[in-house]
Design an enzyme around this catalytic site. Sequence first.
Site, short mmCIF file in Angstrom:
data_model
loop_
_atom_site.label_atom_id
_atom_site.label_comp_id
_atom_site.label_asym_id
_atom_site.label_seq_id
_atom_site.Cartn_x
_atom_site.Cartn_y
_atom_site.Cartn_z
N GLU A 1 0.81 -1.22 0.00
CA GLU A 1 0.00 0.00 0.00
C GLU A 1 0.85 1.27 0.00
O GLU A 1 0.33 2.35 -0.31
CB GLU A 1 -0.95 -0.01 1.20
CG GLU A 1 -1.99 -1.12 1.12
CD GLU A 1 -2.85 -1.22 2.36
OE1 GLU A 1 -4.02 -1.65 2.22
OE2 GLU A 1 -2.37 -0.88 3.46
N ASP B 1 -11.42 -6.25 -2.68
CA ASP B 1 -12.39 -7.35 -2.61
C ASP B 1 -13.76 -6.76 -2.31
O ASP B 1 -13.89 -5.61 -1.92
CB ASP B 1 -11.99 -8.36 -1.51
CG ASP B 1 -11.89 -7.71 -0.14
OD1 ASP B 1 -12.85 -7.85 0.63
OD2 ASP B 1 -10.87 -7.06 0.16
#
EC number: 3.2.2.9
Length: 230
Positions: free
Chosen positions: A12, A198
């Site tokens: 990230e 997701d």
Amino acid sequence: MKIGIIGAMEPEVAILREQISNMETLSIAGCEFYRGELAGHDVILTRSGIGKVAASIATTILLDRYAPDCVINTGSAGGFDPELRVGDVVISDEVRHHDVNVTAFGYEPGQLPQQPAAFISDSKLIEVATQVMHQLPELQSRIGLICTGDQFMCDPDHIEQVRQTFPAMMAAEMEAAAIAQVCHQFKVPFVVIRSLSDIAGTESPSTFEEYLEVAAKNSSAMIVAMLKQL
């Protein structure tokens, strides 16, 4: 402008770190701080670690040591809005805890004593993010509620319970409300920029592993574009 950027995991923060020039690195209490120049700003990129406690520690160190003018939280999230797809970007207008319950004492779901029910994102940062949304039409972006808990959302019964409690919730993740709470107490403006790795459900773990890098790429692209507008 001095800007703090916080991501929980290596994927990230890696894309943003590669773009920082004249970088200095500092490790404190398991947190990594990368300071340098990005898009014309003095940036402190922070890898916090996963979860609310880790995020709180990192944010407190960031604000106390570096005193940034604002904080942007980057990374991945699980989608809750049925119109969202993997890779889409959610920009927070407010952030709440979804795993806090002291309603027995008259507080709202997600509200801690002596804290607001929701942590409101900075209007200027939202405005800049909105401008960037139009500049990056290839990224599907929405503005809305992001909720935080120390849980990976993959149990259908639990997901439904959280959905009923927070029907406006667009995305769930594990750090943003902690970061927002610390920023609130330090009176530092913040916004959360998360891309979906997701969609919350039983397939979430495998989807997360597959699409984490896509989410990191999209959230990083949004943040770099925002920095160029600030």
